[in-house]
Every structure is written in structure tokens, then in C-alpha cells.
Scaffold this motif. Structure first.
Motif, short mmCIF file in Angstrom:
data_model
loop_
_atom_site.label_atom_id
_atom_site.label_comp_id
_atom_site.label_asym_id
_atom_site.label_seq_id
_atom_site.Cartn_x
_atom_site.Cartn_y
_atom_site.Cartn_z
N UNK A 17 37.84 -0.16 18.17
CA UNK A 17 38.95 -0.50 17.30
C UNK A 17 39.72 -1.66 17.91
N UNK A 18 40.00 -2.67 17.10
CA UNK A 18 40.74 -3.81 17.60
C UNK A 18 42.15 -3.81 17.04
N UNK A 19 43.04 -4.52 17.71
CA UNK A 19 44.41 -4.60 17.23
C UNK A 19 45.39 -4.62 18.37
N UNK A 130 29.51 -14.62 26.13
CA UNK A 130 30.75 -15.23 26.61
C UNK A 130 31.36 -14.30 27.65
N UNK A 131 32.03 -14.88 28.65
CA UNK A 131 32.67 -14.06 29.67
C UNK A 131 34.11 -13.76 29.30
N UNK A 132 34.69 -12.76 29.95
CA UNK A 132 36.02 -12.30 29.59
C UNK A 132 37.10 -13.34 29.88
N UNK A 133 36.95 -14.11 30.93
CA UNK A 133 37.96 -15.12 31.24
C UNK A 133 38.08 -16.14 30.12
N UNK A 134 36.96 -16.51 29.52
CA UNK A 134 36.99 -17.45 28.40
C UNK A 134 37.71 -16.84 27.21
N UNK A 135 37.45 -15.56 26.93
CA UNK A 135 38.11 -14.88 25.82
C UNK A 135 39.61 -14.73 26.06
N UNK A 158 46.84 -10.69 17.88
CA UNK A 158 45.81 -11.42 18.61
C UNK A 158 45.33 -10.49 19.72
N UNK A 159 44.04 -10.18 19.75
CA UNK A 159 43.54 -9.22 20.74
C UNK A 159 42.12 -9.58 21.13
N UNK A 160 41.83 -9.46 22.41
CA UNK A 160 40.46 -9.64 22.88
C UNK A 160 39.68 -8.37 22.58
#
Length: 202
Positions: A17-19, A130-135, A158-160
Motif C-alpha cells: 500500500x502506498x501513501x 533503480x536503487x533506493x537512493x535515486x528514488x 509523495x511517497x517512495x
């Protein structure tokens, strides 16, 4: 290789779940809990999975009293260190005593992550690009001025998402998507409708 049992898998796993709530949870814990009941989009099948065989005993690096939580702490440490360039994100499925790990496919990281898993803890490994730092950097750029679009559309979240993209929640995706993609590029961004969040007063 390792003393862990590896099996190629084609078993679909629960999505994440995103948010805003998820984003806050990830900031505090380094990973997100998977809510199967609230899942809107299923994750792609796991590329591989392994079941941990590490002794179930606390150590100095991960003193938490749960085998799953100790495993997560070790993987978080790997992700923040030498494997930061391949790690994307992680979701937790406590009911199954499992974690879903998204990463740019890497034999070394996969081996290290599975070596970190305590006995009985299952890791489901998913491919990402893609890596987390980029996100994190992309999410920060997008959220720097949430009100800049007011009058055209309203940016609400806005959420990774640990599966490998930045979720942008808006009131009007048709208006927002071309503008957001023009400003930040189309890669690693999903623009979706979300309702306005209201504080629960009283």
C-alpha cells in the motif's frame, strides 16, 4: 554458494500500500508493512526466494527479540552500506514471517541477504531497475514545493514505493501526469488519484 535453500519461484506476492502513512512508516522503520487486505496492485512474482538457516539468537548488530525483525535489521544495514547501489526497498509480511526485497539483481547482495535471514524467515526476492537512493532523491525533488501546482491540480502525497517508483497522489491525474512527467521525467513515477486526507479531530 550458501547453505540456504534456493528455489526459483513464480508465486505472486502481496503488493504494498502506498501513501502518506506508508511513507511515514518507512521513514521510521526502514521498511513497509504489507497490508494484504488493502492491496490495490499485486506485486510481480518473486524472482527467487530463500529460507533462512541462521541461528535464532540476538547479536550485537540486531538485538531485537524477533527473528524476523533481527533479519530486517541486518538487511537494512546491508542496504545502507556496500549494497546501497543495488537495494531498492523492502516490505514486511509478518503473518507469513517473511519479507519481500526489491533490488537490482545481484548475486552478492542476494547471498548476503539470505545469509542474514534467521531460521524460518523467508525472503522473497524481486527484480527492480533503480536503487533506493535515486528514488529518495526524486521524491525529495517532487515534494520540495507541494503547493506549486495549486490552481491546476492539487498534489496530496509523495511517497517512495519499495517496488521501485515514486507514488504521486493528486486530485486530478489527467491534468497532473503530463505536467509532473514534463518537470521530473516519466521514469520511476506513478501519478494516481488519492482522496484528500483529513485530520481525525476528537
Amino acid at each position: 554458494m550458501t547453505n540456504l535453500r534456493w528455489i526459483a519461484a513464480a508465486v505472486a506476492t502481496a503488493g504494498v500500500v502506498v501513501g502518506a502513512a506508508l511513507y511515514i512508516d518507512e521513514l521510521e522503520t526502514g521498511h513497509a508493512d504489507i497490508d494484504v487486505a488493502a492491496t490495490a496492485t499485486p506485486s510481480p512474482p518473486a524472482e527467487d526466494w530463500c529460507v533462512g538457516t541462521r541461528s535464532s539468537a540476538p547479536d550485537g548488530d540486531a538485538p531485537d527479540d524477533s527473528p524476523l525483525n533481527r533479519t530486517l535489521a541486518r538487511i537494512d544495514k546491508l542496504a545502507a552500506g556496500r549494497y546501497a547501489d543495488v537495494y531498492t526497498g523492502m516490505g514486511v509480511d509478518e503473518d507469513a514471517d517473511a519479507a519481500d526485497v526489491w533490488r537490482i539483481p545481484s548475486y552478492d547482495f542476494d547471498t548476503a541477504a539470505c545469509d542474514a535471514a534467521e531460521q524460518g524467515v523467508k525472503l522473497r526476492l524481486h527484480p527492480a531497475d533503480v536503487d533506493r537512493r535515486t528514488l529518495d532523491a526524486l521524491a525529495e525533488r517532487i515534494s520540495e514545493d507541494m503547493t506549486r501546482w495549486d490552481g491546476t491540480f492539487q498534489m496530496r502525497e509523495v511517497a517512495v514505493d519499495e517496488r521501485g517508483f515514486v507514488h504521486v497522489g493528486v486530485d486530478d491525474p489527467k491534468k497532473a501526469e503530463p505536467l509532473v512527467e514534463k518537470e521530473f521525467g516519466p521514469r520511476y513515477i506513478k501519478v494516481e488519484h488519492v482522496e484528500q486526507a483529513y485530520a481525525d479531530v476528537g
